[in-house]
Design a protein around this motif. Structure first.
Motif, mmCIF file in Angstrom:
data_model
loop_
_atom_site.group_PDB
_atom_site.id
_atom_site.type_symbol
_atom_site.label_atom_id
_atom_site.label_comp_id
_atom_site.label_asym_id
_atom_site.label_seq_id
_atom_site.Cartn_x
_atom_site.Cartn_y
_atom_site.Cartn_z
ATOM 1 N N TYR A 145 37.380 53.129 38.739
ATOM 2 C CA TYR A 145 37.541 53.030 40.191
ATOM 3 C C TYR A 145 38.971 52.647 40.576
ATOM 4 O O TYR A 145 39.263 52.388 41.737
ATOM 5 C CB TYR A 145 36.560 51.998 40.770
ATOM 6 N N CYS A 169 35.151 49.622 35.826
ATOM 7 C CA CYS A 169 36.092 48.992 36.751
ATOM 8 C C CYS A 169 37.372 49.819 36.819
ATOM 9 O O CYS A 169 37.852 50.155 37.897
ATOM 10 C CB CYS A 169 36.373 47.561 36.300
ATOM 11 N N ARG A 180 40.494 49.927 39.601
ATOM 12 C CA ARG A 180 40.537 48.494 39.838
ATOM 13 C C ARG A 180 40.799 47.738 38.549
ATOM 14 O O ARG A 180 40.623 48.270 37.466
ATOM 15 C CB ARG A 180 39.214 48.037 40.458
ATOM 16 N N THR A 181 41.201 46.492 38.694
ATOM 17 C CA THR A 181 41.502 45.653 37.544
ATOM 18 C C THR A 181 40.584 44.443 37.534
ATOM 19 O O THR A 181 40.558 43.675 38.507
ATOM 20 C CB THR A 181 42.972 45.178 37.602
ATOM 21 N N LEU A 197 31.688 45.813 42.455
ATOM 22 C CA LEU A 197 32.934 46.318 43.028
ATOM 23 C C LEU A 197 33.228 45.694 44.383
ATOM 24 O O LEU A 197 34.384 45.574 44.780
ATOM 25 C CB LEU A 197 32.867 47.838 43.162
ATOM 26 N N GLU A 198 32.191 45.328 45.105
ATOM 27 C CA GLU A 198 32.331 44.708 46.425
ATOM 28 C C GLU A 198 31.138 43.789 46.664
ATOM 29 O O GLU A 198 30.017 44.124 46.278
ATOM 30 C CB GLU A 198 32.340 45.752 47.555
ATOM 31 N N GLU A 234 39.021 42.309 42.037
ATOM 32 C CA GLU A 234 38.707 43.670 42.452
ATOM 33 C C GLU A 234 37.369 44.138 41.927
ATOM 34 O O GLU A 234 36.768 45.059 42.488
ATOM 35 C CB GLU A 234 39.797 44.626 41.982
ATOM 36 N N CYS A 235 36.892 43.550 40.834
ATOM 37 C CA CYS A 235 35.575 43.839 40.292
ATOM 38 C C CYS A 235 35.241 42.747 39.268
ATOM 39 O O CYS A 235 36.148 42.122 38.717
ATOM 40 C CB CYS A 235 35.489 45.222 39.664
#
Length: 82
Positions: free
Chosen positions: A67, A64, A69-70, A3-4, A75-76
């Motif tokens: 959260y 993903c 996010r795409t 994710l990050e 973004e992930c």
């Protein structure tokens, strides 16, 4: 699912954990923080905020979305660890 990716030269472990909490806010999920230098399959030098492990690729992709996010937009992203 990553994710990050946070550069260890500019982000402390405490800051990475705070980022993981912020990413999880309101999702009911609990991401982990991994040291990419100590984790096979990852590029060294980062704190990685991850969700998993997942037994299937579709499960990882669903995390993903959980959260908000795409995948494929930065973004992930999927990473096989081991």
């Amino acid at each position: 699912m990553v994710l990050e990716s946070l550069d260890k030269n500019s982000v402390t472990l405490t800051q990475a954990r705070a980022k993981a909490e912020a990413v999880a806010s309101g999702t009911g999920r609990t991401p982990k923080v991994l040291d990419s230098s100590a984790t096979a399959g990852m590029n060294p030098g980062y704190w990685a905020v991850v969700d998993g492990p997942h037994s299937t690729e579709s499960g990882a992709r669903a995390s993903c979305a959980a959260y908000g996010r795409t995948q494929g937009t930065g973004e992930c992203y999927l990473r096989v660890l081991g």
